[in-house]
Design a protein around this motif. Structure first.
Motif, short mmCIF file in Angstrom:
data_model
loop_
_atom_site.label_atom_id
_atom_site.label_comp_id
_atom_site.label_asym_id
_atom_site.label_seq_id
_atom_site.Cartn_x
_atom_site.Cartn_y
_atom_site.Cartn_z
N GLU A 1 9.21 17.66 -13.55
CA GLU A 1 8.93 18.73 -12.60
C GLU A 1 9.73 18.43 -11.34
OE1 GLU A 1 7.22 21.42 -13.06
OE2 GLU A 1 6.67 20.85 -15.11
N PRO A 2 10.26 19.47 -10.64
CA PRO A 2 11.07 19.20 -9.46
C PRO A 2 10.40 18.28 -8.45
CG PRO A 2 11.28 21.49 -10.07
CD PRO A 2 10.23 20.89 -10.98
N ALA A 3 9.10 18.41 -8.25
CA ALA A 3 8.41 17.58 -7.27
C ALA A 3 8.44 16.10 -7.65
CB ALA A 3 6.97 18.05 -7.09
N GLU A 4 8.54 15.80 -8.94
CA GLU A 4 8.57 14.41 -9.38
C GLU A 4 9.81 13.69 -8.89
OE1 GLU A 4 7.30 13.34 -13.47
OE2 GLU A 4 7.31 15.51 -13.78
N ILE A 5 10.90 14.43 -8.72
CA ILE A 5 12.17 13.83 -8.34
C ILE A 5 12.09 13.24 -6.94
CG2 ILE A 5 14.61 14.31 -7.96
CD1 ILE A 5 14.07 16.76 -9.90
N ALA A 6 11.55 14.01 -6.03
CA ALA A 6 11.52 13.62 -4.63
C ALA A 6 10.18 13.03 -4.22
CB ALA A 6 11.85 14.82 -3.75
N GLU A 7 9.29 12.82 -5.18
CA GLU A 7 7.94 12.38 -4.87
C GLU A 7 7.94 11.16 -3.96
OE1 GLU A 7 3.84 10.99 -7.18
OE2 GLU A 7 5.69 11.34 -8.29
N LEU A 8 7.27 11.27 -2.85
CA LEU A 8 7.17 10.16 -1.92
C LEU A 8 6.12 9.18 -2.42
CD1 LEU A 8 7.43 11.87 1.58
CD2 LEU A 8 9.14 10.50 0.41
N ASN A 9 6.55 7.96 -2.60
CA ASN A 9 5.65 6.92 -3.09
C ASN A 9 5.89 5.68 -2.25
OD1 ASN A 9 3.79 5.56 -4.67
ND2 ASN A 9 5.34 4.92 -6.16
N GLN A 10 5.68 5.84 -0.93
CA GLN A 10 5.99 4.77 0.01
C GLN A 10 5.29 3.48 -0.39
OE1 GLN A 10 8.07 4.80 2.67
NE2 GLN A 10 8.71 6.87 2.16
N ARG A 11 6.09 2.45 -0.59
CA ARG A 11 5.53 1.16 -0.99
C ARG A 11 4.77 0.53 0.18
NH1 ARG A 11 11.13 -1.31 -2.70
NH2 ARG A 11 11.67 -0.04 -0.89
N GLN A 12 3.63 0.03 -0.12
CA GLN A 12 2.79 -0.59 0.90
C GLN A 12 2.84 -2.11 0.71
OE1 GLN A 12 1.41 1.26 3.33
NE2 GLN A 12 2.29 3.07 2.32
N VAL A 13 3.59 -2.77 1.55
CA VAL A 13 3.71 -4.23 1.51
C VAL A 13 3.29 -4.75 2.89
CG1 VAL A 13 5.21 -6.20 1.07
CG2 VAL A 13 5.62 -4.03 -0.12
N SER A 14 2.23 -5.52 2.92
CA SER A 14 1.68 -5.99 4.20
C SER A 14 2.50 -7.15 4.76
CB SER A 14 0.23 -6.44 4.00
OG SER A 14 0.18 -7.61 3.19
N GLN B 1 13.82 -9.08 2.91
CA GLN B 1 14.07 -7.78 3.52
C GLN B 1 15.21 -7.05 2.81
OE1 GLN B 1 12.28 -6.20 6.14
NE2 GLN B 1 13.47 -4.49 5.26
N ALA B 2 16.28 -7.79 2.46
CA ALA B 2 17.42 -7.18 1.78
C ALA B 2 17.01 -6.65 0.41
CB ALA B 2 18.55 -8.20 1.63
N LEU B 3 16.15 -7.40 -0.30
CA LEU B 3 15.70 -6.95 -1.62
C LEU B 3 14.85 -5.70 -1.51
CD1 LEU B 3 15.83 -7.75 -4.61
CD2 LEU B 3 13.75 -9.08 -4.27
N PHE B 4 14.02 -5.65 -0.48
CA PHE B 4 13.19 -4.46 -0.25
C PHE B 4 14.08 -3.25 0.05
CE2 PHE B 4 10.45 -1.70 2.36
CZ PHE B 4 9.35 -1.60 1.53
#
Length: 216
Positions: free
Chosen positions: A11-24, A59-62
């Motif tokens: 689905e088009p929304a799947e392409i741009a889906e925001l899934n911000q990674r949460q790393v503390s 940081q570079a890997l992230f």
């Protein structure tokens, strides 16, 4: 997955889906400690120059894997510029070379090269810069070259419902140059053909010519 096999229809929304990674911050500190311990065990000297290397590495890997976060700018499409002309189903939009850098999911070593992307518009087109964004969305992940090409083609099919999609990738893989067989300067090439490109060799030849590439 073969070019003629079944593939998941996005689905088009799947392409741009925001899934911000949460790393503390706590996790980052823990990862830096692991990296520092590993680098030390592998022989890296502890000096003022290497003091911050574990932090920079994490940081570079992230940053190098930010493709997992999605790209909402990819959702913008426009009506086609071709209004029923006889050659509408033959006219190609081709972009490349598009530089890309990725991390192999088998060894986490980089592979890098160029992507060439083409499509034959149906009712909608996408901004040329979005083709570069699309390549980088999927390359900035842990992946393999074949999958990146498939994902680019899947995304274009979902967004534009085009008459055809062509994706050509060529890359150098450091996992074969820095370890293993240590083959120097090899190029791995992959192609994906969808729609009219899969059935019409003349369109494939025209795609390679437009890319400035030899006809594979």
């Amino acid at each position: 997955m073969s070019q003629n096999g079944n593939h998941h229809l996005l689905e088009p929304a799947e392409i741009a889906e925001l899934n911000q990674r949460q790393v503390s911050d706590e996790q980052i500190k823990k990862f830096e400690g692991y990296v520092a311990e590993m680098f030390s065990a592998f022989g890296m000297d502890s000096t003022p120059a290497t003091k911050d290397t574990p932090r920079r590495f994490v940081q570079a890997l992230f940053d190098a894997t930010e493709g997992y976060d999605g790209d909402p700018k990819l959702l913008t499409v426009f009506d086609t510029e071709c209004h029923g002309d006889p050659d509408c189903r033959l006219s190609q939009v081709v972009e490349g070379p598009i530089n890309f850098f990725a991390l192999c999911e088998h060894h986490a070593f980089p592979f890098y090269g160029h992507a060439y992307v083409g499509y034959i518009a149906h009712e909608q087109i996408i901004g040329i810069s979005k083709l570069t964004r699309l390549v980088r969305l999927y390359s900035k992940r842990f992946s393999v070259q074949e999958r990146i090409g498939q994902q680019i083609a899947d995304a274009l099919e979902a967004m534009l419902k085009p008459h055809g999609v062509a994706v050509y990738l060529e890359a150098r893989h450091l996992c074969t140059e820095m370890r293993g067989v240590r083959e120097m300067s090899p190029l791995t090439r992959t192609t994906i053909w969808r729609g009219y490109y899969a059935s019409d060799p003349s369109l494939r030849a025209e795609f390679f010519t437009a890319c400035g590439l030899p006809k594979n």
